[in-house]
Scaffold this motif. Structure first.
Motif, PDB file in Angstrom:
ATOM      1  N   UNK A 213       0.846  -1.207   0.000  1.00 38.72           N
ATOM      2  CA  UNK A 213       0.000   0.000   0.000  1.00 38.72           C
ATOM      3  C   UNK A 213       0.878   1.253   0.000  1.00 38.72           C
ATOM      4  N   UNK A 214       1.944   1.231   0.791  1.00 37.01           N
ATOM      5  CA  UNK A 214       2.853   2.389   0.835  1.00 37.01           C
ATOM      6  C   UNK A 214       3.473   2.642  -0.544  1.00 37.01           C
ATOM      7  N   UNK A 215       3.852   1.557  -1.210  1.00 38.54           N
ATOM      8  CA  UNK A 215       4.453   1.682  -2.542  1.00 38.54           C
ATOM      9  C   UNK A 215       3.456   2.327  -3.517  1.00 38.54           C
ATOM     10  N   UNK A 216       2.180   1.935  -3.418  1.00 36.42           N
ATOM     11  CA  UNK A 216       1.160   2.489  -4.318  1.00 36.42           C
ATOM     12  C   UNK A 216       0.845   3.949  -3.990  1.00 36.42           C
ATOM     13  N   UNK A 217       0.845   4.265  -2.685  1.00 34.97           N
ATOM     14  CA  UNK A 217       0.420   5.608  -2.266  1.00 34.97           C
ATOM     15  C   UNK A 217       1.518   6.659  -2.363  1.00 34.97           C
ATOM     16  N   UNK A 218       2.776   6.220  -2.333  1.00 32.37           N
ATOM     17  CA  UNK A 218       3.829   7.237  -2.220  1.00 32.37           C
ATOM     18  C   UNK A 218       4.007   8.071  -3.491  1.00 32.37           C
ATOM     19  N   UNK A 219       3.444   7.589  -4.603  1.00 37.93           N
ATOM     20  CA  UNK A 219       3.577   8.369  -5.839  1.00 37.93           C
ATOM     21  C   UNK A 219       2.338   9.200  -6.150  1.00 37.93           C
ATOM     22  N   UNK A 220       1.335   9.156  -5.263  1.00 34.45           N
ATOM     23  CA  UNK A 220       0.115   9.931  -5.520  1.00 34.45           C
ATOM     24  C   UNK A 220      -0.139  10.874  -4.345  1.00 34.45           C
ATOM     25  N   UNK A 221      -0.603  12.094  -4.641  1.00 38.87           N
ATOM     26  CA  UNK A 221      -0.943  13.025  -3.562  1.00 38.87           C
ATOM     27  C   UNK A 221      -2.183  12.496  -2.852  1.00 38.87           C
ATOM     28  N   UNK A 222      -3.220  12.181  -3.633  1.00 40.46           N
ATOM     29  CA  UNK A 222      -4.444  11.564  -3.099  1.00 40.46           C
ATOM     30  C   UNK A 222      -4.899  10.503  -4.086  1.00 40.46           C
ATOM     31  N   UNK A 223      -5.564   9.501  -3.564  1.00 38.88           N
ATOM     32  CA  UNK A 223      -5.964   8.359  -4.392  1.00 38.88           C
ATOM     33  C   UNK A 223      -7.453   8.121  -4.129  1.00 38.88           C
ATOM     34  N   UNK A 224      -8.246   7.973  -5.179  1.00 38.86           N
ATOM     35  CA  UNK A 224      -9.658   7.623  -5.015  1.00 38.86           C
ATOM     36  C   UNK A 224      -9.715   6.315  -4.213  1.00 38.86           C
ATOM     37  N   UNK A 225     -10.453   6.317  -3.090  1.00 41.70           N
ATOM     38  CA  UNK A 225     -10.415   5.195  -2.151  1.00 41.70           C
ATOM     39  C   UNK A 225     -10.827   3.867  -2.783  1.00 41.70           C
ATOM     40  N   UNK A 226     -11.947   3.847  -3.509  1.00 43.78           N
ATOM     41  CA  UNK A 226     -12.409   2.559  -4.055  1.00 43.78           C
ATOM     42  C   UNK A 226     -11.458   2.047  -5.136  1.00 43.78           C
ATOM     43  N   UNK A 227     -10.903   2.985  -5.940  1.00 45.06           N
ATOM     44  CA  UNK A 227      -9.923   2.570  -6.967  1.00 45.06           C
ATOM     45  C   UNK A 227      -8.675   2.011  -6.291  1.00 45.06           C
ATOM     46  N   UNK A 228      -8.232   2.710  -5.239  1.00 46.96           N
ATOM     47  CA  UNK A 228      -7.034   2.266  -4.510  1.00 46.96           C
ATOM     48  C   UNK A 228      -7.235   0.853  -3.946  1.00 46.96           C
ATOM     49  N   UNK A 229      -8.395   0.622  -3.316  1.00 48.95           N
ATOM     50  CA  UNK A 229      -8.639  -0.693  -2.709  1.00 48.95           C
ATOM     51  C   UNK A 229      -8.604  -1.805  -3.749  1.00 48.95           C
ATOM     52  N   UNK A 230      -9.099  -1.486  -4.938  1.00 45.76           N
ATOM     53  CA  UNK A 230      -9.112  -2.471  -6.025  1.00 45.76           C
ATOM     54  C   UNK A 230      -7.682  -2.784  -6.494  1.00 45.76           C
ATOM     55  N   UNK A 231      -6.911  -1.720  -6.761  1.00 44.83           N
ATOM     56  CA  UNK A 231      -5.525  -1.883  -7.235  1.00 44.83           C
ATOM     57  C   UNK A 231      -4.681  -2.576  -6.164  1.00 44.83           C
ATOM     58  N   UNK A 232      -4.892  -2.186  -4.919  1.00 42.83           N
ATOM     59  CA  UNK A 232      -4.137  -2.744  -3.785  1.00 42.83           C
ATOM     60  C   UNK A 232      -4.356  -4.256  -3.689  1.00 42.83           C
ATOM     61  N   UNK A 233      -5.627  -4.679  -3.745  1.00 42.77           N
ATOM     62  CA  UNK A 233      -5.935  -6.112  -3.629  1.00 42.77           C
ATOM     63  C   UNK A 233      -5.298  -6.897  -4.791  1.00 42.77           C
TER      64      UNK A 233
END
Length: 333
Positions: A213-233
């Motif tokens: 999750x940290x790897x995915x989030x560190x390149x974005x200022x903010x991430x749409x929550x539902x999109x993030x949860x999908x990509x993360x899984x």
């Protein structure tokens, strides 16, 4: 033994082998006299007939003393020092130039205001490793590269996440990375145990999901929550389940934005001082629920202190839509 630690610009602390104490001067109305070779009544002959007045030389006096109060070890600086030059792997040109700051255990004992046991424990918590006698933290991208090698191997061998054999990992991955690095990543993200004479690791699902999750989030200022949860899984190894509570103290969900968003907010990056920590949090968000703020202040709790007690001291509570929220007691600039 006891040791006083602190640099010129720091408030001195006293450390035993495993605890840290704040030092404060306290005045006493009883003057303390220093008398060399002084004998107490118990040491003198109890025979009344041989009682004589003894003349004693007073070598000095004091009307104050040091009062010690157990305090939290000041460990933020430890990570900061090691992050000056994170380890990027054996092929890094930086590592071959030898011009960067390196710290031994001895160096850290001289620089960090904490006891030896507290420092060694914290080095374990932040997954530091000893390379050529110096403590280092792995650079995050390099750490992810190592973790990826391990998870891909687990996947290709169809191993259970609760039984990853060390010997096979070192054999298979030893040509890609140093074996001590492979073992270090297994120790960081798993629990070591012996099974039938063989060293195995049970991988920590929550910790692996959190790192990805940290790897995915560190390149974005903010991430749409539902999109993030999908990509993360989709990004975590097969068989692992992602949950938002794995991200406590790492990321924050903004429920007021439409759509809801998530962004990186690491407790490690916040100030160590209580008031500064609260100022920082209230400048990020004006009102916090107890559930949201707890992961960001939990580490400030002194011995036997609760999060509730900290909030009472540094925040003001109010009700918002039937939910208790906390805001700053003082104006935030």
């Amino acid at each position: 033994s006891l040791v006083i630690r602190g640099e010129k610009d720091e408030q001195a602390v006293l450390c035993s082998k495993d605890k840290t104490y704040d030092m404060k001067i306290a005045d006493t109305s009883n003057m303390l006299l220093f008398i060399p070779g002084c004998k107490t009544p118990e040491q003198l002959n109890a025979d009344q007939a041989s009682c004589n007045i003894i003349h004693s030389q007073i070598a000095g006096f004091a009307n104050n003393y040091w009062e010690l109060r157990r305090c939290r070890p000041k460990l933020k600086k430890l990570r900061k020092l090691l992050m000056e030059d994170p380890y990027e792997g054996p092929d890094s040109w930086k590592d071959q130039t030898l011009t960067f700051s390196k710290y031994t255990t001895e160096d850290l004992l001289n620089l960090i205001q904490a006891s030896e046991e507290e420092i060694l424990h914290q080095l374990q918590v932040i997954d530091a490793c000893k390379i050529e006698g110096y403590w280092r933290i792995l650079e995050f991208d390099y750490e992810m590269k190592l973790l990826n090698h391990v998870t891909q191997l687990i996947d290709s061998e169809s191993w259970s996440l609760s039984k990853v054999p060390l010997h096979t990992c070192l054999e298979e991955l030893g040509s890609l990375e140093p074996t001590e690095m492979i073992e270090h990543i297994l120790l960081s993200y798993g629990r070591k145990y012996i099974d039938d004479g063989e060293v195995c690791f049970e991988m920590h699902e929550d910790k692996i999901c959190r790192a990805i999750a940290q790897m995915l989030l560190q390149n974005a200022v903010k991430f749409n929550l539902s999109e993030f949860q999908e990509v993360w899984q989709q990004s975590v190894p097969e068989g692992m389940t992602t949950r938002l509570d794995q991200l406590k103290g790492l990321a924050l969900v903004d429920k007021n934005s439409r759509p809801e968003t998530i962004f990186l907010l690491k407790v490690d990056d916040l100030p160590e001082d209580n008031q500064e920590r609260f100022n920082s949090l209230f400048s990020i968000r004006e009102k916090w629920t107890e559930v949201d703020i707890t992961p960001y202040i939990q580490d400030l709790c002194a011995e036997k202190q609760t999060v509730g007690a900290l909030l009472t001291k540094y925040a003001r509570s109010s009700m918002q839509n039937g939910v208790k929220v906390y805001n700053s007691r003082r104006p935030i600039s």
